[in-house]
Structure formats: C-alpha cells, structure tokens
Design an enzyme around this catalytic site. Sequence first.
Site, PDB file in Angstrom:
ATOM      1  N   SER A   1       0.781  -1.304   0.047  1.00  0.00           N
ATOM      2  CA  SER A   1      -0.082   0.090   0.063  1.00  0.00           C
ATOM      3  C   SER A   1       1.018   1.180   0.125  1.00  0.00           C
ATOM      4  O   SER A   1       1.763   1.515  -0.862  1.00  0.00           O
ATOM      5  CB  SER A   1      -1.008  -0.103   1.253  1.00  0.00           C
TER       6      SER A   1
ATOM      7  N   GLU B   1      -9.772  -3.257  -6.423  1.00  0.00           N
ATOM      8  CA  GLU B   1      -9.531  -2.261  -5.738  1.00  0.00           C
ATOM      9  C   GLU B   1      -9.458  -1.136  -6.472  1.00  0.00           C
ATOM     10  O   GLU B   1      -9.098  -0.985  -7.656  1.00  0.00           O
ATOM     11  CB  GLU B   1      -7.929  -2.857  -4.929  1.00  0.00           C
TER      12      GLU B   1
ATOM     13  N   HIS C   1      -7.508  -5.029  -1.882  1.00  0.00           N
ATOM     14  CA  HIS C   1      -6.333  -4.422  -1.419  1.00  0.00           C
ATOM     15  C   HIS C   1      -5.471  -5.306  -0.616  1.00  0.00           C
ATOM     16  O   HIS C   1      -5.891  -5.658   0.198  1.00  0.00           O
ATOM     17  CB  HIS C   1      -6.514  -2.938  -0.976  1.00  0.00           C
TER      18      HIS C   1
END
Length: 299
Positions: A144, A239, A269
């Site tokens: 991320s 995502e 995600h």
Amino acid sequence: MSKAQRATIDTLMRQAPFDGSLPPEQLRKDFETQMTSGPAPAGVTVTPSVLGGRPALTVEPEGSPATGTIVYFHGGCWVLGSPATALQLTAALVRRTGVRAVSVDYRLAPEHPFPAAVEDGLAAYRDLLDQGVPAEQIVLAGESAGGGLSITTLLTARDAGLPMPAAAVAFSPGLDATRSGESMTTKHDADPLFTRADLTTVFAHYLAGQDPDQPLLSPALHADLTGLPPLLLQAGSNEVLLDDSTRFAVRAAAAGVDVQLDITADVPHVFQTFEGMLDEADAALDRAARFITTALART
C-alpha cells in the site's frame, strides 16, 4: 482459486470498511489492534533495531539466513501503521526467501507530512549501503503506502547518485496522489475497503496542502522512471487503487524498466495479508519470493 474463500474475505472486509474521516489517533489504534491481535509469526525471530535513524524491526529466518536484505515499508496511507502491523506479511516473505528483512518505522503524517516518509526511506537505504551491504544484495518491498514508498525511495536514491538495489516489490502500491485513475470509479462497488473520498480525506494529512502533481507524490503520472531496477507490482482486481499499478507499469516499461505487473482476479487491496486463508494470497507471496530470490541470485 477458491470462490468461497474470496467471498469470505470480501464479506469480512465489508464489515469494517476504512473510514478516512476518523482522527489519525483513532485510525492508528484501530489498525494496530486489528493487525497485531493474532499469534506471533512462526518460523522467524524478531528483534528491535534501528535503520536510517528510525526504529525498525529486524525479521530473520530460523537457521542460517540466505545472502541479502529486504528493506520493508509498512502500509497505512502514510498516516497509520508500523512494522508491527506489517509483521505477518514481512515474515511471510522472510520464510519464503530465507532472507532477513528490516522493517522501517518511518515518520507519519499529520505530524510529519510529505516528504518526511520519502526522506526516511532514502535514509534507511543509504544506511544499509554505509554499513557495507552491497546494493545488489538489497531488495526494497512494501504494501500500500509502503509499496509506494519503495518506489519513491528508488527514485530519490537514483537522483542522489546511489547505486540501485537488486529489485523492488510493491503490493497494491499507492502511486497517484491525484486519485485520477479510472479504477477509482469503476472499482467503487467491488472494493470492500476503500473509496476515493476516504482515501482523499486521509491522504490530505500527508499532502498538507501541497500539489499532488509531483513526481514523488504521483510517480504513476509524473516521475522519470528510467534507470530503475527490476520491479514486481502485485494488485487485486477488486481495488480502487488498481490503476496506480497498471499505469505505473506501462510507463515503467516504456522507460526501459524490467517490470512485472501481477494482477489477481476478484481479490482486494493487499490480499497477500490473508496468507493461510486465501489460496491466492499464498500463491502471490510464492511468486514474490521467487522474484526476490531470482533478483538476488543475479549478483
């Protein structure tokens, strides 16, 4: 692939969607509780350490480690998270590669907005080089925001004239602060965790009023990507951040970078965190480990 597993994960994540409007302190507390409530990772030893002047966790495999070091950057929208919240994922890479990892506790916003995290990423990489670790024995990795930080660390290291590491791995990286990718809209219903609005709200803490159209904030759009080492980007098709990876990979390939774009269908995600619960997570981690060991073997 297991349709039942994917459905279970989707339902689980929809029960606690991300709320970017919460105060950073609450976001941090909730995330820390969520990600550290399970048992300690098996097959590794974890030791507090320091890298680049920042606290870190050194994660080592049992037995004699293989040659190499993974510098790991945790996720959390540049506002939350820590090496502890990413420990299970870091350990998963360490077990599969046999290579030690150092997970860096880089500074977070709003106390430390952009470019604090990028400065810490560069300092960590520079510190390893100064310790005598050859660049070709280092791999950067993260999930991320941390995936994005692995990329921007490469960019700042290159611009500082430092040698490039062996490779970098980014799980669902955040690479576009403008949130302009089509997937922000097309994946709105499919994504069980994020919305564009929530990401924009929480990212404002890191942006601190600065222009998002900068190479180190939106490298998928604006960065010069020439000279980067081999890259692996993994993302799920469900995502809103999907286009961060796809657009970056296209631009990287056009710049002559050896880049692999690895998209798994119908997963969310950073689906790799569901190791042991989702077959696709284990398979993706296996692929990432092979990529890392192959890159390190080129030395």
